[in-house]
Design a protein around this motif. Structure first.
Motif, PDB file in Angstrom:
ATOM      1  N   LYS A   1      24.229 -98.168  63.008  1.00  0.00           N
ATOM      2  CA  LYS A   1      25.037 -98.530  64.619  1.00  0.00           C
ATOM      3  C   LYS A   1      26.663 -99.103  63.506  1.00  0.00           C
ATOM      4  O   LYS A   1      27.707 -97.551  63.729  1.00  0.00           O
ATOM      5  N   TYR A   2      26.866 -99.546  62.645  1.00  0.00           N
ATOM      6  CA  TYR A   2      28.043-100.390  62.242  1.00  0.00           C
ATOM      7  C   TYR A   2      28.244 -99.389  60.896  1.00  0.00           C
ATOM      8  O   TYR A   2      29.070 -99.474  60.405  1.00  0.00           O
ATOM      9  N   CYS A   3      27.507 -98.444  59.976  1.00  0.00           N
ATOM     10  CA  CYS A   3      27.007 -97.721  59.697  1.00  0.00           C
ATOM     11  C   CYS A   3      28.086 -96.567  59.794  1.00  0.00           C
ATOM     12  O   CYS A   3      29.402 -96.813  59.206  1.00  0.00           O
ATOM     13  N   LEU A   4      28.242 -96.210  61.175  1.00  0.00           N
ATOM     14  CA  LEU A   4      29.005 -95.337  61.491  1.00  0.00           C
ATOM     15  C   LEU A   4      30.623 -95.420  62.026  1.00  0.00           C
ATOM     16  O   LEU A   4      31.615 -95.108  61.925  1.00  0.00           O
ATOM     17  N   PHE A   5      30.613 -96.880  62.372  1.00  0.00           N
ATOM     18  CA  PHE A   5      31.181 -97.380  63.221  1.00  0.00           C
ATOM     19  C   PHE A   5      32.511 -98.022  62.007  1.00  0.00           C
ATOM     20  O   PHE A   5      34.095 -97.579  61.519  1.00  0.00           O
ATOM     21  N   LEU A   6      32.192 -98.094  61.128  1.00  0.00           N
ATOM     22  CA  LEU A   6      32.738 -98.462  59.445  1.00  0.00           C
ATOM     23  C   LEU A   6      33.628 -96.737  58.690  1.00  0.00           C
ATOM     24  O   LEU A   6      34.091 -96.779  58.422  1.00  0.00           O
ATOM     25  N   PHE A   7      32.386 -95.739  59.038  1.00  0.00           N
ATOM     26  CA  PHE A   7      32.852 -94.158  59.000  1.00  0.00           C
ATOM     27  C   PHE A   7      34.134 -93.975  58.841  1.00  0.00           C
ATOM     28  O   PHE A   7      34.984 -93.759  58.747  1.00  0.00           O
ATOM     29  N   ASN A   8      33.643 -94.663  60.470  1.00  0.00           N
ATOM     30  CA  ASN A   8      34.656 -94.329  61.763  1.00  0.00           C
ATOM     31  C   ASN A   8      36.586 -94.570  60.878  1.00  0.00           C
ATOM     32  O   ASN A   8      37.517 -94.231  61.306  1.00  0.00           O
ATOM     33  N   LEU A   9      36.311 -95.816  60.642  1.00  0.00           N
ATOM     34  CA  LEU A   9      37.481 -96.673  60.347  1.00  0.00           C
ATOM     35  C   LEU A   9      38.185 -95.943  59.177  1.00  0.00           C
ATOM     36  O   LEU A   9      39.731 -95.826  58.670  1.00  0.00           O
ATOM     37  N   LEU A  10      37.092 -95.824  58.433  1.00  0.00           N
ATOM     38  CA  LEU A  10      37.420 -94.950  57.268  1.00  0.00           C
ATOM     39  C   LEU A  10      38.472 -93.478  57.215  1.00  0.00           C
ATOM     40  O   LEU A  10      39.098 -93.367  56.777  1.00  0.00           O
ATOM     41  N   PHE A  11      37.514 -92.981  58.631  1.00  0.00           N
ATOM     42  CA  PHE A  11      38.001 -91.530  58.755  1.00  0.00           C
ATOM     43  C   PHE A  11      39.109 -91.849  59.590  1.00  0.00           C
ATOM     44  O   PHE A  11      39.521 -91.171  59.563  1.00  0.00           O
ATOM     45  N   LEU A  12      39.733 -92.945  59.854  1.00  0.00           N
ATOM     46  CA  LEU A  12      40.422 -92.633  60.985  1.00  0.00           C
ATOM     47  C   LEU A  12      41.965 -93.041  59.410  1.00  0.00           C
ATOM     48  O   LEU A  12      42.954 -92.561  59.985  1.00  0.00           O
ATOM     49  N   ILE A  13      41.551 -93.881  58.471  1.00  0.00           N
ATOM     50  CA  ILE A  13      42.293 -93.686  57.587  1.00  0.00           C
ATOM     51  C   ILE A  13      42.314 -92.791  57.024  1.00  0.00           C
ATOM     52  O   ILE A  13      43.850 -92.107  56.477  1.00  0.00           O
ATOM     53  N   SER A  14      41.607 -91.076  56.978  1.00  0.00           N
ATOM     54  CA  SER A  14      41.889 -90.208  56.294  1.00  0.00           C
ATOM     55  C   SER A  14      42.183 -89.187  57.059  1.00  0.00           C
ATOM     56  O   SER A  14      43.192 -88.576  56.386  1.00  0.00           O
ATOM     57  N   GLY A  15      41.954 -90.008  58.705  1.00  0.00           N
ATOM     58  CA  GLY A  15      43.370 -89.351  59.429  1.00  0.00           C
ATOM     59  C   GLY A  15      45.027 -89.461  58.883  1.00  0.00           C
ATOM     60  O   GLY A  15      46.132 -87.979  58.975  1.00  0.00           O
ATOM     61  N   LEU A  16      45.491 -90.302  58.655  1.00  0.00           N
ATOM     62  CA  LEU A  16      46.348 -91.264  58.624  1.00  0.00           C
ATOM     63  C   LEU A  16      46.621 -90.920  57.073  1.00  0.00           C
ATOM     64  O   LEU A  16      47.552 -89.921  57.035  1.00  0.00           O
ATOM     65  N   GLY A  17      46.333 -90.322  56.082  1.00  0.00           N
ATOM     66  CA  GLY A  17      46.464 -89.961  55.182  1.00  0.00           C
ATOM     67  C   GLY A  17      46.692 -88.159  54.686  1.00  0.00           C
ATOM     68  O   GLY A  17      47.472 -87.748  54.151  1.00  0.00           O
ATOM     69  N   LEU A  18      45.804 -87.525  55.893  1.00  0.00           N
ATOM     70  CA  LEU A  18      45.937 -86.225  56.097  1.00  0.00           C
ATOM     71  C   LEU A  18      47.541 -85.839  57.209  1.00  0.00           C
ATOM     72  O   LEU A  18      48.287 -84.679  56.269  1.00  0.00           O
ATOM     73  N   LEU A  19      47.769 -86.304  57.399  1.00  0.00           N
ATOM     74  CA  LEU A  19      49.287 -86.513  57.983  1.00  0.00           C
ATOM     75  C   LEU A  19      50.160 -86.993  57.227  1.00  0.00           C
ATOM     76  O   LEU A  19      51.330 -85.851  57.588  1.00  0.00           O
ATOM     77  N   ILE A  20      50.146 -87.519  56.407  1.00  0.00           N
ATOM     78  CA  ILE A  20      50.984 -88.097  55.450  1.00  0.00           C
ATOM     79  C   ILE A  20      51.480 -87.198  55.038  1.00  0.00           C
ATOM     80  O   ILE A  20      52.793 -86.837  54.133  1.00  0.00           O
ATOM     81  N   ALA A  21      50.058 -86.670  54.183  1.00  0.00           N
ATOM     82  CA  ALA A  21      50.026 -85.490  53.524  1.00  0.00           C
ATOM     83  C   ALA A  21      50.869 -84.370  53.980  1.00  0.00           C
ATOM     84  O   ALA A  21      51.736 -83.684  53.479  1.00  0.00           O
ATOM     85  N   GLY A  22      50.537 -84.205  54.554  1.00  0.00           N
ATOM     86  CA  GLY A  22      51.358 -82.801  56.044  1.00  0.00           C
ATOM     87  C   GLY A  22      52.444 -82.886  56.060  1.00  0.00           C
ATOM     88  O   GLY A  22      53.122 -81.854  56.007  1.00  0.00           O
ATOM     89  N   ILE A  23      53.347 -83.919  56.490  1.00  0.00           N
ATOM     90  CA  ILE A  23      54.253 -83.890  56.554  1.00  0.00           C
ATOM     91  C   ILE A  23      55.094 -84.298  55.401  1.00  0.00           C
ATOM     92  O   ILE A  23      56.435 -83.553  55.211  1.00  0.00           O
ATOM     93  N   VAL A  24      54.840 -84.323  54.195  1.00  0.00           N
ATOM     94  CA  VAL A  24      55.982 -84.903  52.856  1.00  0.00           C
ATOM     95  C   VAL A  24      55.303 -83.577  52.302  1.00  0.00           C
ATOM     96  O   VAL A  24      56.408 -82.572  51.920  1.00  0.00           O
ATOM     97  N   VAL A  25      54.405 -82.519  52.120  1.00  0.00           N
ATOM     98  CA  VAL A  25      54.228 -81.196  52.137  1.00  0.00           C
ATOM     99  C   VAL A  25      55.744 -80.433  52.988  1.00  0.00           C
ATOM    100  O   VAL A  25      55.958 -79.354  52.227  1.00  0.00           O
TER     101      VAL A  25
END
Length: 241
Positions: free
Chosen positions: A12-36
């Protein structure tokens, strides 16, 4: 076989931590898309919107990831099998979208030079107001001239060197009063940018395509772990209810 409480809590907590990482990855996709998108928007006139579609899709995907990550965190903390399975399904859909974006970017990258060359030739032949504005933008931004060099403008205008756009002119040779190139006719080869725009734009767009491919596919495969964890935890919870 049922999981122990410790094992279930760990997942459960591994999944919770993964989702925090996933949240950061979403920000990464958003920033990469805007920059490009910001970088290639000036070339959109010559590529009929095809150049902006992948980064726009990446921006939308980044926003969706934010919402899905919150759903995953909530489902993990509440130990809700239905929310966890919904999270896994949505994650699978995002995974497919990201793979599709990566494949589209690879295909577009492979065909880019031919597409650019054809579109620039058509635009140079038309020389409409919109075409010339787009040419001025890329020639100034990329410090290039014509398709393969200033000779293209010279040839298509029947040897009239004065018809070469002033945006081809190096800044130090621009007349600040008229914004035309000084004495372009006899000396245009020295005073114009010598690099063609096809090669320059191709290199820039190909570089951005690599960013989309790397970010999109890289994050997509990380999501497989999230799908596995969500399904595993949902199955464990169901067995104990």
């Amino acid at each position: 076989m049922q999981l122990s409480d410790i094992s279930k809590s760990l997942i459960k907590y591994c999944l919770f931590l993964f989702n925090l990482l996933f949240l950061i990855s979403g920000l990464g996709l958003l920033i990469a898309g805007i920059v490009v998108l910001n970088d290639v928007e000036d070339f959109n006139h010559f590529l009929d919107g095809r150049i902006t579609a992948p980064p726009i899709l990446l921006i939308i995907t980044g926003c969706l990831i934010f919402l899905i990550a919150f759903l995953g965190c909530y489902g993990a903390l509440k130990e809700s099998p239905s929310l966890l399975m919904t999270f896994a399904v949505l994650l699978g859909i995002i995974f497919i979208i990201e793979i599709a974006v990566g494949i589209a970017a690879i295909t577009f990258k492979n065909d880019l030079r031919d597409i650019l060359n054809n579109q620039l030739q058509k635009s140079m032949s038309r020389q409409s107001k919109e075409d010339m504005m787009a040419w001025d933008t890329i020639q100034r931004k990329m410090m290039c001239c014509g398709i393969d060099g200033p000779r293209n403008w010279f040839d298509i205008n029947n040897g009239n060197a004065s018809a070469i756009p002033p945006s081809c002119c190096r800044p130090q040779y621009i007349d600040r009063d008229t914004m035309n190139c000084l004495n372009a006719a006899p000396l245009y080869m020295d005073r114009m940018y010598q690099d063609g725009c096809v090669a320059k734009v191709h290199d820039r767009v190909a570089s951005n395509a690599k960013i989309l491919i790397g970010v999109g596919i890289g994050i997509a495969f990380i999501q497989i772990m999230g799908i596995a964890l969500a399904c595993w935890l949902a199955s464990a919870i169901k067995k104990e209810t």
